[in-house]
Design a protein around this motif. Structure first.
Motif, PDB file in Angstrom:
ATOM      1  N   LEU A  47       0.835  -1.202   0.000  1.00  0.00           N
ATOM      2  CA  LEU A  47       0.000   0.000   0.000  1.00  0.00           C
ATOM      3  C   LEU A  47       0.872   1.256   0.000  1.00  0.00           C
ATOM      4  O   LEU A  47       0.600   2.217  -0.724  1.00  0.00           O
ATOM      5  CB  LEU A  47      -0.928  -0.007   1.217  1.00  0.00           C
ATOM      6  CG  LEU A  47      -2.117  -0.973   1.146  1.00  0.00           C
ATOM      7  CD1 LEU A  47      -2.743  -1.158   2.518  1.00  0.00           C
ATOM      8  CD2 LEU A  47      -3.160  -0.470   0.149  1.00  0.00           C
ATOM      9  N   ARG A  48       1.899   1.243   0.801  1.00  0.00           N
ATOM     10  CA  ARG A  48       2.803   2.398   0.857  1.00  0.00           C
ATOM     11  C   ARG A  48       3.553   2.578  -0.445  1.00  0.00           C
ATOM     12  O   ARG A  48       3.916   3.698  -0.814  1.00  0.00           O
ATOM     13  CB  ARG A  48       3.773   2.241   2.024  1.00  0.00           C
ATOM     14  CG  ARG A  48       3.093   2.419   3.379  1.00  0.00           C
ATOM     15  CD  ARG A  48       4.006   2.087   4.531  1.00  0.00           C
ATOM     16  NE  ARG A  48       3.344   2.329   5.816  1.00  0.00           N
ATOM     17  CZ  ARG A  48       3.710   1.771   6.963  1.00  0.00           C
ATOM     18  NH1 ARG A  48       4.748   0.926   6.979  1.00  0.00           N
ATOM     19  NH2 ARG A  48       3.052   2.040   8.073  1.00  0.00           N
ATOM     20  N   VAL A  52      -1.223  -1.320  -4.809  1.00  0.00           N
ATOM     21  CA  VAL A  52      -2.461  -2.035  -4.485  1.00  0.00           C
ATOM     22  C   VAL A  52      -3.663  -1.288  -5.046  1.00  0.00           C
ATOM     23  O   VAL A  52      -3.753  -0.058  -4.942  1.00  0.00           O
ATOM     24  CB  VAL A  52      -2.616  -2.200  -2.961  1.00  0.00           C
ATOM     25  CG1 VAL A  52      -3.927  -2.918  -2.625  1.00  0.00           C
ATOM     26  CG2 VAL A  52      -1.440  -2.980  -2.390  1.00  0.00           C
ATOM     27  N   VAL A  55      -8.525  -4.072  -1.633  1.00  0.00           N
ATOM     28  CA  VAL A  55      -8.309  -4.926  -0.464  1.00  0.00           C
ATOM     29  C   VAL A  55      -9.657  -5.514  -0.063  1.00  0.00           C
ATOM     30  O   VAL A  55     -10.641  -4.784   0.076  1.00  0.00           O
ATOM     31  CB  VAL A  55      -7.717  -4.140   0.721  1.00  0.00           C
ATOM     32  CG1 VAL A  55      -7.540  -5.063   1.934  1.00  0.00           C
ATOM     33  CG2 VAL A  55      -6.397  -3.487   0.346  1.00  0.00           C
ATOM     34  N   TRP A  69      -5.576  -8.993  -1.450  1.00  0.00           N
ATOM     35  CA  TRP A  69      -5.411  -7.674  -2.066  1.00  0.00           C
ATOM     36  C   TRP A  69      -4.892  -7.827  -3.494  1.00  0.00           C
ATOM     37  O   TRP A  69      -4.228  -8.805  -3.835  1.00  0.00           O
ATOM     38  CB  TRP A  69      -4.498  -6.776  -1.237  1.00  0.00           C
ATOM     39  CG  TRP A  69      -3.055  -7.158  -1.150  1.00  0.00           C
ATOM     40  CD1 TRP A  69      -2.023  -6.690  -1.886  1.00  0.00           C
ATOM     41  CD2 TRP A  69      -2.458  -8.081  -0.200  1.00  0.00           C
ATOM     42  NE1 TRP A  69      -0.830  -7.243  -1.496  1.00  0.00           N
ATOM     43  CE2 TRP A  69      -1.069  -8.081  -0.462  1.00  0.00           C
ATOM     44  CE3 TRP A  69      -2.979  -8.883   0.820  1.00  0.00           C
ATOM     45  CZ2 TRP A  69      -0.195  -8.879   0.278  1.00  0.00           C
ATOM     46  CZ3 TRP A  69      -2.094  -9.666   1.545  1.00  0.00           C
ATOM     47  CH2 TRP A  69      -0.727  -9.666   1.277  1.00  0.00           C
ATOM     48  N   VAL A 111      -4.011  -0.258   7.606  1.00  0.00           N
ATOM     49  CA  VAL A 111      -4.201  -0.442   6.166  1.00  0.00           C
ATOM     50  C   VAL A 111      -4.749   0.837   5.531  1.00  0.00           C
ATOM     51  O   VAL A 111      -4.247   1.308   4.505  1.00  0.00           O
ATOM     52  CB  VAL A 111      -5.159  -1.633   5.907  1.00  0.00           C
ATOM     53  CG1 VAL A 111      -5.629  -1.645   4.459  1.00  0.00           C
ATOM     54  CG2 VAL A 111      -4.464  -2.945   6.242  1.00  0.00           C
ATOM     55  N   ARG A 112      -5.764   1.419   6.154  1.00  0.00           N
ATOM     56  CA  ARG A 112      -6.373   2.630   5.588  1.00  0.00           C
ATOM     57  C   ARG A 112      -5.410   3.815   5.650  1.00  0.00           C
ATOM     58  O   ARG A 112      -5.415   4.674   4.760  1.00  0.00           O
ATOM     59  CB  ARG A 112      -7.672   2.944   6.333  1.00  0.00           C
ATOM     60  CG  ARG A 112      -8.777   1.911   6.072  1.00  0.00           C
ATOM     61  CD  ARG A 112     -10.118   2.334   6.670  1.00  0.00           C
ATOM     62  NE  ARG A 112     -11.170   1.422   6.255  1.00  0.00           N
ATOM     63  CZ  ARG A 112     -11.556   0.358   6.946  1.00  0.00           C
ATOM     64  NH1 ARG A 112     -10.972   0.096   8.126  1.00  0.00           N
ATOM     65  NH2 ARG A 112     -12.519  -0.428   6.507  1.00  0.00           N
ATOM     66  N   ALA A 115      -3.067   3.406   2.735  1.00  0.00           N
ATOM     67  CA  ALA A 115      -3.670   3.288   1.404  1.00  0.00           C
ATOM     68  C   ALA A 115      -3.916   4.643   0.769  1.00  0.00           C
ATOM     69  O   ALA A 115      -4.251   5.628   1.440  1.00  0.00           O
ATOM     70  CB  ALA A 115      -4.991   2.521   1.501  1.00  0.00           C
ATOM     71  N   VAL A 119      -7.808   3.415  -3.394  1.00  0.00           N
ATOM     72  CA  VAL A 119      -7.831   1.980  -3.113  1.00  0.00           C
ATOM     73  C   VAL A 119      -9.152   1.616  -2.435  1.00  0.00           C
ATOM     74  O   VAL A 119      -9.532   2.221  -1.425  1.00  0.00           O
ATOM     75  CB  VAL A 119      -6.655   1.570  -2.205  1.00  0.00           C
ATOM     76  CG1 VAL A 119      -6.734   0.085  -1.860  1.00  0.00           C
ATOM     77  CG2 VAL A 119      -5.330   1.879  -2.893  1.00  0.00           C
TER      78      VAL A 119
END
Length: 236
Positions: A47-48, A52, A55, A69, A111-112, A115, A119
Motif C-alpha cells: 500500500l505504501r 495495491v 483490499v 489484495w 491499512v487505511r 492506502a 484503493v
C-alpha cells in the motif's frame, strides 16, 4: 465413408463466442484461483508503495477467513496469518468477538492509513455465494477479475455440458470419454473439435475416425490432471 457435419451442431458463430468465453474463463481461473500467499505486513508495504488497487477481507479475519489484495485484476495476493491466541477463549475455545474486533480494527486502521484514497477496502461478499446464487457465481476467480463475468462464464460451461450430453454423433470421443475430460477443463477442447473442428467448414465432409471410449477418456483426463498440476507447480 464420409460424414457431413453441417447440420448437427450449433452455428459456427455461436461456437466461436462460446470458445472465447471458455478460453477467457480458463485464463482467469488459472491466474486468479489461487492468490499468492504472503505475509499480512506485506500488504501494508505494498500500500505504501502504491501498487495495491483493492483490499478484501472476511469479517472474521484474522480468526479465520481470508485477507486478499490486488495489484491488478489478474494479480491477487492472500495473507497467511496465524490467528492471535487472544481471539479465542482459553477455557471454552470459543471466539471472543470483542477481541477479534479490536485486532481487526487496529490492523485495518493501519491499512487505511497506508492506502491511497483510490484503493477500495471492503469486506468480502462471501455469504452471498451460498445456495443458488453461489452456483451462478462459480469460481471466486471470476469475481476477482470482473464480477459481471462470473454468471457468463458459468453459463458458457453449462451450455458446453448440455451440448456434450444431449447431442449424438461426436467424432473424437464418446460421451463418457468427454465427461471425464470435461472434469479437467475439456469443455474448451470440446467446443473446438465437436461436431467438426472449428478450422474446417461446417458443410465440409469429413472422414470417419475411431472415437475415444470411456476408459481412454479417463486415462487422458488423468494425464491432463497431472500435467496441469506440474505446470502449476512450475509456474508458482
Amino acid at each position: 465413408m464420409q460424414i457431413p457435419n453441417g447440420r448437427h451442431g450449433i452455428p459456427y458463430g455461436a461456437r466461436v463466442v462460446l470458445l472465447f468465453v471458455l478460453a477467457l474463463s480458463t485464463v482467469v481461473v488459472h491466474l486468479n484461483q489461487d492468490p499468492r500467499l504472503r505475509g499480512a505486513e506485506e500488504l501494508v508495504s505494498d500500500l505504501r508503495a502504491g501498487v495495491v488497487t483493492e483490499v478484501v477481507y472476511d469479517r472474521d479475519w484474522p480468526a479465520y477467513g481470508t485477507l486478499t489484495w490486488a495489484e491488478g485484476p489478474l494479480s491477487w495476493n492472500e495473507a497467511y496469518y496465524d490467528p492471535p491466541d487472544d481471539v479465542w477463549d482459553p477455557v471454552t475455545t470459543r471466539l471472543v468477538p470483542s477481541e477479534l474486533e479490536r485486532i481487526q480494527t487496529t490492523f485495518l486502521a493501519r491499512v487505511r492509513e497506508a492506502a491511497d484514497p483510490s484503493v477500495e477496502i471492503r469486506p468480502s461478499r462471501g455469504p452471498q455465494r451460498f445456495g443458488l446464487a453461489g452456483l451462478f457465481m462459480g469460481s471466486p476467480a471470476y469475481a476477482r477479475w470482473w464480477e459481471p463475468f462470473a454468471p457468463v462464464a458459468v453459463a458458457a460451461e453449462l451450455v458446453a455440458w448440455l451440448l456434450m450430453l444431449t447431442r449424438r454423433g461426436n467424432r473424437y470421443a464418446g460421451r463418457w470419454a468427454w465427461t471425464w475430460m470435461f472434469l479437467v477443463g475439456g469443455s474448451l477442447l470440446y467446443v473446438v473439435l465437436e461436431p467438426y473442428p472449428l478450422w474446417r467448414g461446417p458443410h465440409e465432409a469429413l472422414p470417419a475416425r475411431p472415437r475415444l471410449n470411456g476408459t481412454q477418456g479417463f486415462a487422458l483426463a488423468v494425464m491432463i490432471f497431472f500435467g496441469l498440476g506440474m505446470i502449476s507447480a512450475w509456474t508458482t
